[in-house]
Design a protein around this motif. Structure first.
Motif, PDB file in Angstrom:
ATOM      1  N   ASP A  68     -14.884  -1.636  -8.776  1.00  0.00           N
ATOM      2  CA  ASP A  68     -15.220  -3.064  -8.732  1.00  0.00           C
ATOM      3  C   ASP A  68     -13.995  -3.914  -8.390  1.00  0.00           C
ATOM      4  N   ALA A  69     -12.854  -3.626  -9.011  1.00  0.00           N
ATOM      5  CA  ALA A  69     -11.629  -4.382  -8.728  1.00  0.00           C
ATOM      6  C   ALA A  69     -11.196  -4.187  -7.282  1.00  0.00           C
ATOM      7  N   SER A  70     -11.283  -2.963  -6.791  1.00  0.00           N
ATOM      8  CA  SER A  70     -10.910  -2.700  -5.400  1.00  0.00           C
ATOM      9  C   SER A  70     -11.862  -3.369  -4.431  1.00  0.00           C
ATOM     10  N   LEU A  71     -13.148  -3.338  -4.731  1.00  0.00           N
ATOM     11  CA  LEU A  71     -14.121  -4.022  -3.870  1.00  0.00           C
ATOM     12  C   LEU A  71     -13.859  -5.517  -3.824  1.00  0.00           C
ATOM     13  N   ARG A  72     -13.562  -6.118  -4.974  1.00  0.00           N
ATOM     14  CA  ARG A  72     -13.238  -7.555  -4.984  1.00  0.00           C
ATOM     15  C   ARG A  72     -12.037  -7.833  -4.095  1.00  0.00           C
ATOM     16  N   PHE A  73     -11.009  -7.003  -4.191  1.00  0.00           N
ATOM     17  CA  PHE A  73      -9.807  -7.188  -3.380  1.00  0.00           C
ATOM     18  C   PHE A  73     -10.121  -7.089  -1.892  1.00  0.00           C
ATOM     19  N   TYR A  74     -10.770  -6.009  -1.495  1.00  0.00           N
ATOM     20  CA  TYR A  74     -10.993  -5.779  -0.070  1.00  0.00           C
ATOM     21  C   TYR A  74     -12.072  -6.681   0.532  1.00  0.00           C
ATOM     22  N   THR A  75     -13.094  -7.047  -0.256  1.00  0.00           N
ATOM     23  CA  THR A  75     -14.165  -7.881   0.308  1.00  0.00           C
ATOM     24  C   THR A  75     -13.933  -9.372   0.089  1.00  0.00           C
TER      25      THR A  75
ATOM     26  N   ALA B  90     -12.956   3.686   3.195  1.00  0.00           N
ATOM     27  CA  ALA B  90     -13.848   3.961   2.081  1.00  0.00           C
ATOM     28  C   ALA B  90     -13.051   3.940   0.785  1.00  0.00           C
ATOM     29  N   LEU B  91     -13.736   3.641  -0.298  1.00  0.00           N
ATOM     30  CA  LEU B  91     -13.143   3.623  -1.633  1.00  0.00           C
ATOM     31  C   LEU B  91     -13.885   4.650  -2.475  1.00  0.00           C
ATOM     32  N   TYR B  92     -13.152   5.483  -3.174  1.00  0.00           N
ATOM     33  CA  TYR B  92     -13.735   6.565  -3.973  1.00  0.00           C
ATOM     34  C   TYR B  92     -13.013   6.579  -5.305  1.00  0.00           C
ATOM     35  N   THR B  93     -13.741   6.584  -6.392  1.00  0.00           N
ATOM     36  CA  THR B  93     -13.079   6.530  -7.692  1.00  0.00           C
ATOM     37  C   THR B  93     -12.276   7.805  -7.959  1.00  0.00           C
ATOM     38  N   ARG B  94     -11.181   7.627  -8.680  1.00  0.00           N
ATOM     39  CA  ARG B  94     -10.346   8.774  -9.044  1.00  0.00           C
ATOM     40  C   ARG B  94     -11.168   9.795  -9.836  1.00  0.00           C
ATOM     41  N   GLU B  95     -12.018   9.305 -10.726  1.00  0.00           N
ATOM     42  CA  GLU B  95     -12.890  10.182 -11.516  1.00  0.00           C
ATOM     43  C   GLU B  95     -13.759  11.051 -10.602  1.00  0.00           C
TER      44      GLU B  95
ATOM     45  N   ARG C 164       6.335  -8.589  13.328  1.00  0.00           N
ATOM     46  CA  ARG C 164       6.403  -9.369  12.086  1.00  0.00           C
ATOM     47  C   ARG C 164       5.433  -8.734  11.096  1.00  0.00           C
ATOM     48  N   THR C 165       5.929  -8.414   9.901  1.00  0.00           N
ATOM     49  CA  THR C 165       5.122  -7.750   8.897  1.00  0.00           C
ATOM     50  C   THR C 165       5.295  -8.420   7.541  1.00  0.00           C
ATOM     51  N   ALA C 166       4.346  -8.166   6.671  1.00  0.00           N
ATOM     52  CA  ALA C 166       4.412  -8.578   5.271  1.00  0.00           C
ATOM     53  C   ALA C 166       3.603  -7.565   4.476  1.00  0.00           C
ATOM     54  N   TYR C 167       3.915  -7.430   3.208  1.00  0.00           N
ATOM     55  CA  TYR C 167       3.216  -6.468   2.356  1.00  0.00           C
ATOM     56  C   TYR C 167       2.755  -7.108   1.065  1.00  0.00           C
ATOM     57  N   VAL C 168       1.540  -6.766   0.666  1.00  0.00           N
ATOM     58  CA  VAL C 168       1.013  -7.121  -0.658  1.00  0.00           C
ATOM     59  C   VAL C 168       0.453  -5.844  -1.280  1.00  0.00           C
ATOM     60  N   TYR C 169       0.363  -5.852  -2.608  1.00  0.00           N
ATOM     61  CA  TYR C 169      -0.194  -4.702  -3.314  1.00  0.00           C
ATOM     62  C   TYR C 169      -1.707  -4.835  -3.434  1.00  0.00           C
ATOM     63  N   ASP C 170      -2.408  -3.711  -3.313  1.00  0.00           N
ATOM     64  CA  ASP C 170      -3.824  -3.697  -3.662  1.00  0.00           C
ATOM     65  C   ASP C 170      -3.900  -3.326  -5.152  1.00  0.00           C
ATOM     66  N   PRO C 171      -5.075  -3.328  -5.766  1.00  0.00           N
ATOM     67  CA  PRO C 171      -5.154  -3.058  -7.199  1.00  0.00           C
ATOM     68  C   PRO C 171      -4.588  -1.707  -7.622  1.00  0.00           C
ATOM     69  N   ASP C 172      -4.547  -0.740  -6.734  1.00  0.00           N
ATOM     70  CA  ASP C 172      -4.015   0.572  -7.088  1.00  0.00           C
ATOM     71  C   ASP C 172      -2.621   0.800  -6.561  1.00  0.00           C
TER      72      ASP C 172
END
Length: 119
Positions: A17-24, A51-56, A111-119
């Motif tokens: 859910d957190a990753s989906l919020r970030f990416y969408t 694609a996003l796949y849970t670690r579990e 020109r680049t910039a970086y941000v962190y995703d939830p993981d």
């Protein structure tokens, strides 16, 4: 064997859910598919799907435990082309993204910039 264009990239995430919020919601990537078990989602990112796949779920798939990468040992980098790096960076930071690297012009001109995703 002859490999062709990459079909998809799967990111292993702790919280779908957190990753989906970030990416969408932050990056505005359209959701293509959400599995009914809520362990897998695909974003509509053109030729190569993200694609996003849970670690579990990945642990179940592999039949063993896997550990998460940490900030000192990142597991991946995704790059997106934008018209204006500074404007895009300001927009995602205003949306709550944690800054990794401010916009910088590389010696080769990109020109680049970086941000962190939830993981």
């Amino acid at each position: 064997m002859k490999l062709k264009a990459a079909d998809y990239v799967v990111l292993i995430v702790a919280d779908l859910d957190a990753s989906l919020r970030f990416y969408t919601e932050v990056l505005n990537l359209p959701l293509h598919h959400l599995a009914s078990n809520s362990k897998f989602a695909e974003l509509d990112t053109g030729v190569t799907q993200i694609a996003l796949y849970t670690r579990e779920a990945m642990c179940e798939t592999l039949g063993r435990e896997i550990s998460a990468p940490d900030r000192d040992h990142p597991g991946f980098e995704l790059g997106f082309k934008v018209d204006d790096v500074d404007a895009a960076f300001a927009e995602v930071v205003a949306a709550g993204c944690e800054v990794a690297v401010e916009p910088t012009t590389k010696f080769w001109g990109q020109r680049t910039a970086y941000v962190y995703d939830p993981d």
